[in-house]
Design an enzyme around this catalytic site. Structure first.
Site, PDB file in Angstrom:
ATOM      1  N   GLU A  96     -26.924   7.413   2.338  1.00 23.55           N
ATOM      2  CA  GLU A  96     -26.318   6.254   3.376  1.00 23.55           C
ATOM      3  C   GLU A  96     -26.725   6.648   4.767  1.00 23.55           C
ATOM      4  O   GLU A  96     -26.918   5.519   5.627  1.00 23.55           O
ATOM      5  CB  GLU A  96     -24.675   6.721   3.211  1.00 23.55           C
ATOM      6  N   GLU A 132     -29.424  11.897  -6.293  1.00 21.01           N
ATOM      7  CA  GLU A 132     -28.313  10.899  -6.346  1.00 21.01           C
ATOM      8  C   GLU A 132     -28.958   9.402  -6.182  1.00 21.01           C
ATOM      9  O   GLU A 132     -29.497   8.778  -5.182  1.00 21.01           O
ATOM     10  CB  GLU A 132     -27.391  10.795  -4.706  1.00 21.01           C
ATOM     11  N   ASN A 187     -18.449  15.800  -1.150  1.00 15.52           N
ATOM     12  CA  ASN A 187     -18.814  15.045  -0.060  1.00 15.52           C
ATOM     13  C   ASN A 187     -17.561  14.025   0.544  1.00 15.52           C
ATOM     14  O   ASN A 187     -17.752  13.047  -0.157  1.00 15.52           O
ATOM     15  CB  ASN A 187     -19.902  14.326  -0.120  1.00 15.52           C
ATOM     16  N   TRP A 188     -16.737  14.504   1.422  1.00 10.49           N
ATOM     17  CA  TRP A 188     -15.759  13.576   1.936  1.00 10.49           C
ATOM     18  C   TRP A 188     -16.129  12.278   2.505  1.00 10.49           C
ATOM     19  O   TRP A 188     -15.383  11.394   2.479  1.00 10.49           O
ATOM     20  CB  TRP A 188     -14.608  14.284   2.813  1.00 10.49           C
ATOM     21  N   LYS A 189     -17.280  12.286   2.986  1.00 12.93           N
ATOM     22  CA  LYS A 189     -17.617  11.067   3.731  1.00 12.93           C
ATOM     23  C   LYS A 189     -16.923  10.954   4.948  1.00 12.93           C
ATOM     24  O   LYS A 189     -16.377  11.807   5.312  1.00 12.93           O
ATOM     25  CB  LYS A 189     -18.133   9.667   2.935  1.00 12.93           C
ATOM     26  N   HIS A 236     -28.854  12.274   3.029  1.00 12.24           N
ATOM     27  CA  HIS A 236     -27.866  11.122   2.239  1.00 12.24           C
ATOM     28  C   HIS A 236     -28.280   9.860   2.190  1.00 12.24           C
ATOM     29  O   HIS A 236     -28.763   9.331   3.350  1.00 12.24           O
ATOM     30  CB  HIS A 236     -26.481  11.384   2.511  1.00 12.24           C
ATOM     31  N   SER A 285     -21.194   8.637  -8.677  1.00 12.01           N
ATOM     32  CA  SER A 285     -19.860   8.412  -9.743  1.00 12.01           C
ATOM     33  C   SER A 285     -19.681   9.497 -10.792  1.00 12.01           C
ATOM     34  O   SER A 285     -19.401   9.206 -11.718  1.00 12.01           O
ATOM     35  CB  SER A 285     -20.196   6.965 -10.449  1.00 12.01           C
ATOM     36  N   GLY A 336     -20.772   5.431  -5.904  1.00 14.66           N
ATOM     37  CA  GLY A 336     -19.616   4.646  -5.345  1.00 14.66           C
ATOM     38  C   GLY A 336     -19.638   3.400  -6.210  1.00 14.66           C
ATOM     39  O   GLY A 336     -18.808   2.450  -5.799  1.00 14.66           O
ATOM     40  N   GLY A 364     -16.266   9.809  -4.070  1.00 12.88           N
ATOM     41  CA  GLY A 364     -14.933   9.493  -4.230  1.00 12.88           C
ATOM     42  C   GLY A 364     -14.110  10.576  -4.888  1.00 12.88           C
ATOM     43  O   GLY A 364     -12.700  10.626  -4.435  1.00 12.88           O
TER      44      GLY A 364
HETATM   45  P1  13P Z   1     -19.514   8.888  -5.557  1.00 11.56           P
HETATM   46  O1  13P Z   1     -19.220  10.205  -6.178  1.00 11.56           O
HETATM   47  O2  13P Z   1     -18.415   8.333  -4.763  1.00 11.56           O
HETATM   48  O3  13P Z   1     -20.350   7.945  -6.147  1.00 11.56           O
HETATM   49  O4  13P Z   1     -20.662   9.500  -4.303  1.00 11.56           O
HETATM   50  C1  13P Z   1     -21.651  10.218  -4.572  1.00 11.56           C
HETATM   51  C2  13P Z   1     -21.987  10.612  -3.145  1.00 11.56           C
HETATM   52  O5  13P Z   1     -22.592   9.792  -2.487  1.00 11.56           O
HETATM   53  C3  13P Z   1     -22.023  12.177  -2.921  1.00 11.56           C
HETATM   54  O6  13P Z   1     -22.722  12.416  -1.897  1.00 11.56           O
END
Ligand code: 13P
Length: 245
Positions: free
Chosen positions: A95, A164, A9-11, A93, A208, A170, A230
């Site tokens: 976020e 998640e 997931n590149w966000k 997600h 993470s 993150g 990440g």
């Molecule tokens: P990280 O791997 O950066 O913690 O993010 C997880 C995430 O939100 C994947 O959708």
């Protein structure tokens, strides 16, 4: 036997040159023994589709509209994603739940919109740190998944679920394999009550995930791969995680 799946997931990261380098790196890491996909920002779907088209890597989006079409400024429909060959769309997600106020029902409606166009929704669930510390983890993730089960009914077996924990995203703070497995097992049990296909469904862990913890997480009985934030932006790290299955 479930085939493991790792999804990057590149966000909201990327640029034309950075994407080209990252995708070339991930392609160079083949062959993988598990399924691999990247979920990229909407504007990069086209170039991602072209770059990955002749490979066994898949791609997808990070969100999808619950609506089919119409006056919804800024939204992107599942039909549009299908035109770009998307296999997956992440929905719900944390976020998006936190910053865009998405409700459990909206997430479920998005999952249905994706499925209707042949796109597999990756439905995210997870508790906040406060919810975990208050002992509400099971209640929260079950409530989030329940909306999806009730909306999709007999089709729920076609989705991917991603657990998640919000406190692990993150933050560098990963759920322990045992903590993650515990939640995955209860999500699987909830799915088992809803569909005969629960044993074939892929339940991903996200939060993470790094090269040094992926193998242990993915070896848990109900963890079928990962949703990687990440670490999916660095080809070497993502490749290492894709080899951890
Ligand atoms: P990280 O791997 O950066 O913690 O993010 C997880 C995430 O939100 C994947 O959708």
């Amino acid at each position: 036997m479930r085939r493991k799946l790792v999804v990057g997931n590149w966000k909201m990261h990327g640029s034309h040159p950075a994407n080209a380098e990252l995708l070339a790196g991930v392609l160079a890491g083949r062959p993988y023994t598990l399924d691999v996909a990247v979920c990229v920002p909407f504007p990069y779907l086209s170039e991602t589709a072209v770059t990955l088209a002749s490979s066994d890597l898949r791609w997808g989006a990070q969100d999808v509209s619950a609506h089919e079409q119409g006056a919804y400024t800024g939204e992107v429909s599942a039909a549009m994603l299908a035109e770009f060959g998307c296999r997956y769309a992440i929905v719900g997600h944390s976020e998006r739940r936190a910053y865009h106020g998405e409700t459990d029902q909206q997430v479920a409606d998005k999952a249905r919109a994706a499925l209707n166009k042949g796109i597999t929704p990756i439905v995210c669930v997870g508790e906040t740190l406060a919810e975990r510390e208050a002992g509400h983890t099971a209640e929260v993730v079950k409530r989030q998944l329940s909306a999806v089960i009730h909306t999709l009914t007999h089709c729920v077996g076609e989705i991917v679920v991603a657990y998640e924990p919000v406190w692990a995203i993150g933050t560098g703070r990963t759920a322990s394999p045992a903590q993650a497995q515990e939640v995955h097992a209860l999500l699987r049990a909830q799915l088992q009550a809803a569909t005969a296909h629960a044993g074939d469904m892929r339940l991903l862990y996200g939060g993470s995930v790094k090269p040094d913890n992926a193998a242990e997480l993915f070896s848990q009985p109900d963890i079928d791969g990962g949703l990687i934030g990440g670490a999916s932006l660095k080809a070497a790290d993502f490749i290492a995680i894709c080899r951890a299955g």
